[in-house]
Design a protein around this motif. Structure first.
Motif, PDB file in Angstrom:
ATOM      1  N   VAL A  22       0.859  -1.192   0.000  1.00 44.25           N
ATOM      2  CA  VAL A  22       0.000   0.000   0.000  1.00 44.25           C
ATOM      3  C   VAL A  22       0.887   1.231   0.000  1.00 44.25           C
ATOM      4  O   VAL A  22       1.827   1.329   0.800  1.00 44.25           O
ATOM      5  CB  VAL A  22      -0.938   0.023   1.238  1.00 44.25           C
ATOM      6  N   LEU A  23       0.577   2.169  -0.871  1.00 48.21           N
ATOM      7  CA  LEU A  23       1.285   3.444  -0.883  1.00 48.21           C
ATOM      8  C   LEU A  23       0.638   4.372   0.139  1.00 48.21           C
ATOM      9  O   LEU A  23      -0.548   4.696   0.039  1.00 48.21           O
ATOM     10  CB  LEU A  23       1.245   4.068  -2.281  1.00 48.21           C
ATOM     11  N   HIS A  24       1.402   4.750   1.131  1.00 45.18           N
ATOM     12  CA  HIS A  24       0.888   5.590   2.215  1.00 45.18           C
ATOM     13  C   HIS A  24       1.343   7.029   2.004  1.00 45.18           C
ATOM     14  O   HIS A  24       2.536   7.306   1.874  1.00 45.18           O
ATOM     15  CB  HIS A  24       1.397   5.073   3.567  1.00 45.18           C
ATOM     16  N   PHE A  25       0.368   7.922   1.967  1.00 47.11           N
ATOM     17  CA  PHE A  25       0.657   9.339   1.774  1.00 47.11           C
ATOM     18  C   PHE A  25      -0.019  10.121   2.890  1.00 47.11           C
ATOM     19  O   PHE A  25      -1.211   9.928   3.165  1.00 47.11           O
ATOM     20  CB  PHE A  25       0.149   9.822   0.407  1.00 47.11           C
ATOM     21  N   ARG A  26       0.728  10.985   3.550  1.00 46.97           N
ATOM     22  CA  ARG A  26       0.166  11.790   4.640  1.00 46.97           C
ATOM     23  C   ARG A  26       0.577  13.237   4.443  1.00 46.97           C
ATOM     24  O   ARG A  26       1.755  13.538   4.196  1.00 46.97           O
ATOM     25  CB  ARG A  26       0.674  11.294   5.997  1.00 46.97           C
ATOM     26  N   LYS A  27      -0.397  14.103   4.587  1.00 49.02           N
ATOM     27  CA  LYS A  27      -0.155  15.532   4.468  1.00 49.02           C
ATOM     28  C   LYS A  27      -0.650  16.210   5.735  1.00 49.02           C
ATOM     29  O   LYS A  27      -1.813  16.059   6.111  1.00 49.02           O
ATOM     30  CB  LYS A  27      -0.872  16.111   3.244  1.00 49.02           C
ATOM     31  N   VAL A  28       0.207  16.915   6.414  1.00 49.60           N
ATOM     32  CA  VAL A  28      -0.125  17.588   7.671  1.00 49.60           C
ATOM     33  C   VAL A  28      -0.507  19.034   7.372  1.00 49.60           C
ATOM     34  O   VAL A  28       0.273  19.781   6.774  1.00 49.60           O
ATOM     35  CB  VAL A  28       1.070  17.532   8.658  1.00 49.60           C
ATOM     36  N   ILE A  29      -1.710  19.399   7.785  1.00 50.45           N
ATOM     37  CA  ILE A  29      -2.194  20.768   7.617  1.00 50.45           C
ATOM     38  C   ILE A  29      -2.368  21.376   9.001  1.00 50.45           C
ATOM     39  O   ILE A  29      -3.134  20.857   9.818  1.00 50.45           O
ATOM     40  CB  ILE A  29      -3.523  20.809   6.842  1.00 50.45           C
ATOM     41  N   GLY A  30      -1.672  22.447   9.274  1.00 46.90           N
ATOM     42  CA  GLY A  30      -1.738  23.062  10.590  1.00 46.90           C
ATOM     43  C   GLY A  30      -0.794  22.373  11.558  1.00 46.90           C
ATOM     44  O   GLY A  30       0.162  21.696  11.170  1.00 46.90           O
ATOM     45  N   GLN A  31      -1.072  22.531  12.836  1.00 46.86           N
ATOM     46  CA  GLN A  31      -0.228  21.966  13.880  1.00 46.86           C
ATOM     47  C   GLN A  31      -0.873  20.712  14.454  1.00 46.86           C
ATOM     48  O   GLN A  31      -2.061  20.709  14.772  1.00 46.86           O
ATOM     49  CB  GLN A  31       0.002  22.986  14.998  1.00 46.86           C
ATOM     50  N   MET A  32      -0.085  19.671  14.562  1.00 47.87           N
ATOM     51  CA  MET A  32      -0.600  18.422  15.123  1.00 47.87           C
ATOM     52  C   MET A  32      -0.829  18.570  16.627  1.00 47.87           C
ATOM     53  O   MET A  32      -0.069  19.253  17.320  1.00 47.87           O
ATOM     54  CB  MET A  32       0.386  17.280  14.857  1.00 47.87           C
ATOM     55  N   SER A  33      -1.874  17.928  17.120  1.00 43.97           N
ATOM     56  CA  SER A  33      -2.180  17.984  18.549  1.00 43.97           C
ATOM     57  C   SER A  33      -1.196  17.135  19.331  1.00 43.97           C
ATOM     58  O   SER A  33      -0.637  16.157  18.819  1.00 43.97           O
ATOM     59  CB  SER A  33      -3.606  17.499  18.805  1.00 43.97           C
ATOM     60  N   ARG A  34      -0.988  17.498  20.582  1.00 43.15           N
ATOM     61  CA  ARG A  34      -0.067  16.780  21.448  1.00 43.15           C
ATOM     62  C   ARG A  34      -0.768  16.404  22.748  1.00 43.15           C
ATOM     63  O   ARG A  34      -1.621  17.141  23.240  1.00 43.15           O
ATOM     64  CB  ARG A  34       1.167  17.626  21.767  1.00 43.15           C
TER      65      ARG A  34
END
Length: 240
Positions: A63-75
């Motif tokens: 599987v081709l995994h693609f991830r795009k982060v928009i904004g700031q990730m929660s912690r």
């Protein structure tokens, strides 16, 4: 973008397995075509090996995994309190709450302490806080009446908790140092401690009670009974 596999194998293991099986297929098929010459003896085994390679890759589920982060990730931040606050070793905690904590930790049987007495103590403290806050911050008769009603309700709850406290539950007859309180409940069978602690009569003082000078129960007193020895430890020195 990255290539991921749905199985437990990693990419290099899958490539090694697929290449090995494809090479084995090429070798076996070329043996069958060894008597033939020309391009079929070369192309057909390569095609057979390519098919085996693709089949293995399909079975592992790439599987081709693609991830795009928009904004700031929660912690998620966790704070661990390493102090002894609200623990058994907390010097600011009263003895009653320490005993309750010890019981909840499993160091004492669940029937040892009566929580009604602690709840009554909390009720008295809450009633005192209600009265103190009302006298300090009340500005009119309406607030005082409301506070008086809450005070009375809290006292009623406290009295209800006190009425549920078993009489003599916390009495220990050791009135002097060097002695222990011995209690015995006759006519209780079984060989396990829970046979005594889970018995309804264990909630009341023992039918036989006396003071002993050593941590040794009296002998030849009968069969089918449960006994308990209690006392206090008096440290000769204080911890620093």
């Amino acid at each position: 973008m990255e290539l991921r596999l749905t199985g437990d194998l990693v990419l290099w293991q899958v490539l090694l397995l697929a290449t090995t099986l494809a090479g084995l297929a090429v070798w076996l098929y070329r043996r069958h075509l060894s008597d033939r010459g020309g391009w079929p003896a070369v192309v057909l085994p390569l095609l057979r090996g390519l098919v085996v390679f693709l089949v293995v890759m399909m079975l592992v589920g790439p599987v081709l995994h693609f991830r795009k982060v928009i904004g700031q990730m929660s912690r998620v931040i966790m704070f661990v309190d390493a102090s002894s606050s609200m623990g058994v070793t907390d010097e600011q905690m009263d003895a009653g709450r320490k005993l309750l904590a010890v019981q909840r930790l499993g160091w004492l049987p669940s029937t040892t302490l009566d929580t009604n007495l602690l709840e009554a103590s909390d009720g008295v403290a809450n009633a005192a806080a209600i009265a103190q806050n009302a006298l300090a911050g009340a500005e009119g008769s309406t607030d005082l009446k409301t506070a008086a009603k809450s005070f009375a309700e809290q006292l009623d709850k406290t009295m209800a908790s006190l009425k549920q406290v078993a009489p003599g539950r916390f009495t220990i007859e050791t009135s002097q140092r060097g002695s222990l309180n011995y209690e015995r409940w006759p006519n209780i069978g079984g060989k396990e401690i829970v046979n005594l602690t889970n018995h309804p009569r264990y909630q009341q003082p023992g039918e036989v009670s006396s003071l002993i000078n050593s941590f040794e129960a009296p002998k030849n007193v009968g069969d089918n009974y449960g006994a308990r020895i209690r006392g206090y430890l008096y440290p000769t020195k204080s911890a620093t």
